[in-house]
Design an enzyme around this catalytic site. Structure first.
Site, PDB file in Angstrom:
ATOM      1  N   TYR A 196       0.800  -1.224   0.000  1.00 21.77           N
ATOM      2  CA  TYR A 196       0.000   0.000   0.000  1.00 21.77           C
ATOM      3  C   TYR A 196       0.839   1.284   0.000  1.00 21.77           C
ATOM      4  CZ  TYR A 196      -3.349  -3.534   1.379  1.00 21.77           C
ATOM      5  OH  TYR A 196      -4.121  -4.679   1.427  1.00 21.77           O
ATOM      6  N   SER A 204      -3.551  -7.862   7.923  1.00 17.06           N
ATOM      7  CA  SER A 204      -4.145  -8.186   6.630  1.00 17.06           C
ATOM      8  C   SER A 204      -3.086  -8.706   5.667  1.00 17.06           C
ATOM      9  CB  SER A 204      -4.870  -6.956   6.086  1.00 17.06           C
ATOM     10  OG  SER A 204      -5.709  -7.284   5.008  1.00 17.06           O
ATOM     11  N   TYR A 205      -2.927  -8.074   4.501  1.00 19.33           N
ATOM     12  CA  TYR A 205      -1.888  -8.475   3.555  1.00 19.33           C
ATOM     13  C   TYR A 205      -0.525  -8.463   4.240  1.00 19.33           C
ATOM     14  CZ  TYR A 205       0.416  -8.717  -1.064  1.00 19.33           C
ATOM     15  OH  TYR A 205       1.154  -9.096  -2.158  1.00 19.33           O
ATOM     16  N   TRP A 215     -11.244  -4.647  -3.307  1.00 16.04           N
ATOM     17  CA  TRP A 215      -9.804  -4.582  -3.044  1.00 16.04           C
ATOM     18  C   TRP A 215      -9.019  -4.558  -4.348  1.00 16.04           C
ATOM     19  CZ3 TRP A 215      -5.281  -7.130  -4.003  1.00 16.04           C
ATOM     20  CH2 TRP A 215      -4.184  -6.817  -3.191  1.00 16.04           C
ATOM     21  N   ASP A 227     -14.247  -8.855  11.890  1.00 11.04           N
ATOM     22  CA  ASP A 227     -13.260  -8.836  10.814  1.00 11.04           C
ATOM     23  C   ASP A 227     -13.536  -9.938   9.805  1.00 11.04           C
ATOM     24  OD1 ASP A 227     -10.883  -8.373   9.334  1.00 11.04           O
ATOM     25  OD2 ASP A 227      -9.864  -9.934  10.479  1.00 11.04           O
ATOM     26  N   HIS A 252     -12.269  -4.951  10.267  1.00  9.42           N
ATOM     27  CA  HIS A 252     -10.967  -4.996   9.589  1.00  9.42           C
ATOM     28  C   HIS A 252     -10.280  -3.637   9.563  1.00  9.42           C
ATOM     29  CE1 HIS A 252      -8.100  -7.226   7.145  1.00  9.42           C
ATOM     30  NE2 HIS A 252      -7.975  -6.150   6.393  1.00  9.42           N
TER      31      HIS A 252
END
Length: 561
Positions: free
Chosen positions: A42, A113-114, A161, A255, A284
């Site tokens: 990101y 997350s990622y 996403w 989440d 999330h």
């Protein structure tokens, strides 16, 4: 900043020669220092990273902090293919970061997350310098929350996403042509802006047209549908024997990756690996006390957990004990901390799941009843008609979608008024009832379609008759039209007290769109299905074909804990 030195775009070369770049934050005091590493798609200056664990605070506490752009993103070289390179790149980056000037050779990783999956992948690669990871809000099995759920496509997450990652990709693709870049960005943004009204609705869901139009790769479910082994690139499940570092798992009841966080902790504990678990009443993208329509209180906020410490401080305290050898530190304490909704308080536990929870069935009954007593006679089943052209629209839950679909608990009464939603409600409770653990629904059903979906949702109905969702699940099934069959739907997990006077409610339907893609009732695979068919659905609840929800009930004497 007098006590912090920042080097921007520091290059690190991966094993294949690709250069990834990172911003490196160092104390100006004499080291050496342990390294905290974040690998993100990101952008290394994304403000969300700074809210997770503020780099300057970590540096002042005696760490080097390395924020790296993953392959093909922002300042790093290479091609962008979501989730496919994180194991090798993570391994190589840990080794590179450990050798940076000022490092003491010990590395910890953090991020949700990622970023959390990037930690698991790096840890599975076994770099010797990696000593601790703090993954938050991340999955275990990709087809249980990331790519899909119960056989359905996790469309709400994947579409929003994937499209939202497009601007960086387009900026690279059209860097020498501003006019073309503006045109392509305009087209991409129109897809994003129209998600709720048009884009989500396009077919086929398994070969989503918007991805091709926008020229962006999908999160990975299409790749995995075509080649199931592709999911191995980001699968945490099955890697635990290769992860030989302590783990601090953080998650939230609302989440989209809740069960993955729990499953990761369960598996690491079973493998004898040190694992800590913290579950708040969070979604999330929000770890505040306000989720959906419910305010869980100031003590639920990540900035003031139990009015004792922030989530950032808890993480740093935990990392201190792993990355600063020889330094006196307080012990970890009990390994599990959960926020119990309903009574809205934190509680420490020795393990998850709770050994004292007892699986307790409640049976669907005639006339919309729900009872702890099993049916004793044959009763007429309930029926409804499911039309995929008119699906039940997503309202709250454990989700991550476009902004029109916020997560959390919401009043479900407008959903329950639909003719294609069956509602089963228990009597008012005579005392508080705690349900903490994994919830499942066993349904005996039939359908006129060769393939269809079954969705179950658990709700808490207050004394004001407001019905708020706690958890739900979906199951995509195939079978002989008209032939009854028993199906088990996984509703994941909760930690909740139904208060005295409240009622327990179960919804049964066949869609929750656009969170999950619609089953078109034809049996065609999601990659090709575009033609819809209406299905007549039947739910049985007699003595021979009983349908039930199984609740992990905590004995009443434990409510005072």
């Amino acid at each position: 900043m007098g006590d912090v030195l920042i080097d921007f775009d520091v290059p690190g070369e991966m094993r294949d020669g690709t250069v990834l770049r990172a911003d490196v934050f160092r104390p100006t005091r004499d080291g050496p220092w342990p390294v905290l590493l974040v690998r993100s798609p990101y952008g290394k200056q994304d403000p969300n990273i700074f809210r997770i664990l503020e780099p300057l605070a970590a540096v002042r506490r005696g760490y080097m902090v390395v924020l790296q752009d993953t392959r093909g993103r922002s300042g790093s070289d290479g091609d962008w293919e979501p989730l496919t390179n994180e194991r090798a790149d993570g391994h190589d980056t840990v080794r590179w970061a450990a050798a940076l000037p000022g490092s003491n050779g010990l590395v910890g990783m953090y991020g949700p997350s990622y970023l959390g999956n990037a930690q698991w992948m790096a840890a599975a690669g076994g770099p010797p310098e990696l000593r601790a990871i703090v993954p938050g809000f991340t999955w275990s099995e990709p087809f249980d929350g990331l790519f899909g759920r119960g056989g359905a496509v996790e469309l709400g997450l994947s579409a929003s996403w994937s499209l939202s990652q497009g601007p960086d990709l387009l900026a690279r693709r059209w860097k020498d042509s501003p006019a073309d870049l503006h045109r392509e960005l305009t087209a991409l943004v129109s897809e994003i802006d129209a998600l709720a009204t048009r884009t989500y609705w396009e077919l086929p869901s398994g070969a989503f047209p918007a991805f091709e139009r926008a020229g962006v790769p999908d999160l990975g479910y299409q790749r995995a549908l075509a080649d199931p082994e592709a999911a191995d690139d980001c699968r945490v499940a099955g890697t635990y024997d290769r992860v030989d570092v302590p783990v601090f798992n953080v998650g939230g009841w609302f989440d989209v990756f809740l069960q993955g966080t729990l499953d990761n902790h369960i598996a690491m504990s079973a493998a004898g690996r040190p694992s800590t678990l913290l579950i708040g009443p969070w979604s999330h993208q929000g770890q505040s006390g306000q989720q959906g329509e419910v305010n869980f209180g100031v003590a639920a906020d990540q900035g003031s957990i139990d009015l004792r410490a922030s989530l950032g401080d808890l993480r740093l305290d935990w990392l201190d004990r792993r990355l600063k050898p020889g330094r006196p530190a307080a012990p970890d304490g009990r390994p599990v901390r959960i926020f119990v909704t309903g009574v809205n308080r934190w509680r420490d536990e020795d393990a998850w799941p709770l050994a004292r929870s007892v699986d307790t069935p409640m049976y669907l009954r005639e006339d919309g009843g729900l009872s702890f007593e099993a049916p004793r006679a044959g009763k007429q089943p309930d029926t409804y008609r499911y039309d995929p052209a008119d699906p039940v629209i997503t309202l709250g839950g454990t989700l991550l979608m476009s902004s029109e679909f916020p997560p959390g608990p919401y009043d479900q009464r407008r959903v329950e008024e639909r003719p294609d939603v069956l509602v089963y409600t228990g009597e008012p409770l005579e005392a508080d009832l705690e349900v903490t653990g994994r919830v499942r629904v066993s349904l005996v059903t039939s359908s006129t379609a060769p393939s269809t979906d079954w969705v179950a949702r658990l709700c808490d109905v207050g004394v004001d008759s407001v019905s708020r969702n706690l958890t739900d699940g979906i199951l995509r099934v195939s079978g002989v039209p008209g032939e009854p069959a028993e199906h088990e739907i996984d509703l994941w997990s909760i930690g909740h007290v139904f208060l005295e006077g409240h009622r327990i409610r179960v919804q049964i339907t066949s869609s929750n769109f656009p969170r999950w893609d619609r089953n078109l009732n034809t049996g065609e695979p999601a990659e090709a299905a575009t033609v819809m068919s209406v299905a007549d659905q039947t739910v049985f609840h007699d003595a021979v074909r009983a349908s039930k929800i199984v609740l992990p009930v905590v004995p009443p004497e434990d409510l005072a804990r």
